[in-house]
Design an enzyme around this catalytic site. Structure first.
Site, short mmCIF file in Angstrom:
data_model
loop_
_atom_site.label_atom_id
_atom_site.label_comp_id
_atom_site.label_asym_id
_atom_site.label_seq_id
_atom_site.Cartn_x
_atom_site.Cartn_y
_atom_site.Cartn_z
CB SER A 152 -1.00 -0.04 1.32
OG SER A 152 -1.28 1.24 1.49
CG HIS B 221 -4.06 -1.44 -1.36
ND1 HIS B 221 -4.96 -2.36 -1.64
CD2 HIS B 221 -4.34 -0.56 -0.48
CE1 HIS B 221 -6.02 -1.70 -0.65
NE2 HIS B 221 -5.58 -0.90 -0.17
CG ASP C 74 -5.18 2.55 1.08
OD1 ASP C 74 -6.01 1.77 0.99
OD2 ASP C 74 -3.87 2.30 1.58
CG MET D 157 -8.13 7.25 2.81
SD MET D 157 -6.94 7.56 4.29
CE MET D 157 -6.34 5.91 4.30
CG HIS E 89 -9.24 0.54 0.12
ND1 HIS E 89 -8.45 0.23 1.28
CD2 HIS E 89 -10.58 0.34 0.25
CE1 HIS E 89 -9.56 0.05 2.20
NE2 HIS E 89 -10.65 0.15 1.57
CG MET F 239 -11.20 3.50 2.33
SD MET F 239 -9.61 3.47 3.52
CE MET F 239 -8.49 3.64 2.01
CG MET G 273 -11.47 -2.61 5.80
SD MET G 273 -9.96 -2.17 4.54
CE MET G 273 -9.01 -1.40 5.97
N GLY H 176 -8.36 4.20 7.64
CA GLY H 176 -8.27 5.84 7.46
C GLY H 176 -6.72 6.20 7.75
CG PHE H 177 -5.43 7.07 10.52
CD1 PHE H 177 -4.80 8.43 10.11
CD2 PHE H 177 -6.43 6.93 10.87
CE1 PHE H 177 -5.47 9.53 10.48
CE2 PHE H 177 -7.38 8.11 11.25
CZ PHE H 177 -6.80 9.22 10.92
N GLY I 131 -0.37 2.07 9.59
CA GLY I 131 0.37 1.67 10.87
C GLY I 131 -0.35 1.46 12.12
CG ASP J 289 -6.24 -2.71 3.51
OD1 ASP J 289 -4.98 -2.51 4.04
OD2 ASP J 289 -6.74 -1.99 2.90
N GLY J 290 -4.65 -4.15 6.76
CA GLY J 290 -4.52 -3.29 7.99
C GLY J 290 -3.75 -4.18 8.91
N GLY J 291 -2.65 -3.70 9.35
CA GLY J 291 -1.75 -4.42 10.28
C GLY J 291 -1.18 -5.57 9.88
N GLY K 115 1.30 -2.10 4.18
CA GLY K 115 1.83 -0.66 3.92
C GLY K 115 3.27 -0.38 4.80
CB SER K 116 3.50 0.14 8.40
OG SER K 116 2.53 0.71 8.54
C1 DX5 Z 1 -5.91 1.90 6.06
C2 DX5 Z 1 -5.53 1.45 4.56
C3 DX5 Z 1 -4.48 0.35 4.47
C4 DX5 Z 1 -3.29 0.96 4.90
C5 DX5 Z 1 -2.57 -0.26 5.26
O1 DX5 Z 1 -7.09 2.56 5.92
O2 DX5 Z 1 -6.72 0.97 3.79
O3 DX5 Z 1 -4.39 0.15 2.88
O4 DX5 Z 1 -2.53 1.73 4.21
O5 DX5 Z 1 -1.36 0.16 6.07
P1 DX5 Z 1 -0.75 -0.98 7.18
O6 DX5 Z 1 -0.28 -2.09 6.51
O7 DX5 Z 1 0.38 -0.07 7.72
O8 DX5 Z 1 -1.58 -1.29 8.18
ZN ZN Z 2 -6.49 0.02 1.70
#
Ligand code: DX5
Ligand code: ZN
Length: 226
Positions: A13, A38, A40, A42, A71, A73, A144, A149-150, A152, A182-184, A204-205
């Site tokens: 991401s 990916h 994002d 928003m 994606h 959002m 999800m 939204g964020f 990390g 998606d997420g963490g 992502g992170s």
């Molecule tokens: C969250 C996003 C994710 C995010 C994942 O709102 O949809 O795609 O970038 O980031 P990590 O992998 O750091 O949780």
């Molecule tokens: Zn995403």
């Protein structure tokens, strides 16, 4: 498990990339073994953050031939699906929560009419019942594992049973959509998601905050398959 017969896909991401160097970052994860990129989007309404729009998507499109997994959002995605399709999205994923789109069935159908892969995303607090009637219109379901939204944030383990229930449902109905999470997602959490039935991992992170993208992607893949 059916998910084992599918290739495992990793989708970095770019929300966590160094956006001052977008082109280099996209090329770097492509070389490092990314399957999808990916992106994002928003809008500061559906989620409490603002990120990219079609202009950035167009820029990413110019530097890679990998599928752009977009994606959305955003509220009322139906108003801008064409813009994202034109900007170069390959997959368009919209949220199923009624706050995002009132006519989920129509919006998903429009994505396929635009010639793109249609995806539906569910927040951690959203039950599968919201998408049961539209699964035949989906090429990807994005579960999800954080509240969007964020980047990390920490993976929410309570979502794992929902991934498993979705995999059972896809098998029961003979549907072939990808199940993405998606997420963490890290090398510590990827295994839980894949064991439950996910076959695509957005991260992502865990990738962009590492020094070596190829090792980070390989570590996630190995952990997930191990
Ligand atoms: C969250 C996003 C994710 C995010 C994942 O709102 O949809 O795609 O970038 O980031 P990590 O992998 O750091 O949780
Ligand atoms: Zn995403």
């Amino acid at each position: 498990m059916a998910s084992m017969t599918r290739p495992l896909l990793v989708a970095p991401s770019i929300l966590s990339a160094d956006l001052a160097r977008l082109g280099e970052e996209v090329r770097a994860v492509e070389r490092a073994g990314a399957d999808w990129i990916h992106i994002d989007v928003m809008d500061g309404r559906f989620v409490p953050n603002l990120s990219f729009g079609p202009i950035l998507l167009e820029a990413a499109r110019r530097v890679t031939a990998k599928p752009l997994d977009v994606h959305l959002m955003i509220v009322e995605p139906e108003r801008s699906l064409e813009d994202y399709a034109r900007a170069g999205a390959d997959h368009l994923t919209i949220h199923c929560e009624p706050r995002a789109t009132t006519h989920l069935h129509r919006s998903l159908s429009s994505i396929r009419e635009l010639g793109k892969r249609a995806g539906v995303a569910l927040n951690p607090g959203t039950p599968l019942s919201l998408i049961e009637e539209v699964l035949h219109l989906c090429d990807e379901v994005l579960v999800m594992t954080v509240n969007p939204g964020f980047a990390g944030q920490r993976f929410l383990p309570e979502v794992v049973p929902k991934i498993a229930a979705l995999r059972r449902l896809s098998e029961k109905r003979g549907l072939a959509f990808d199940i993405a999470v998606d997420g963490g997602i890290t090398k510590e959490t990827a295994g839980k998601a894949v064991a439950a039935g996910a076959n695509a991992l957005v991260a992502g992170s865990a990738i962009f905050k590492s020094r070596d993208y190829a090792s980070a992607i390989a570590a996630i893949r190995d952990a997930a398959q191990g």
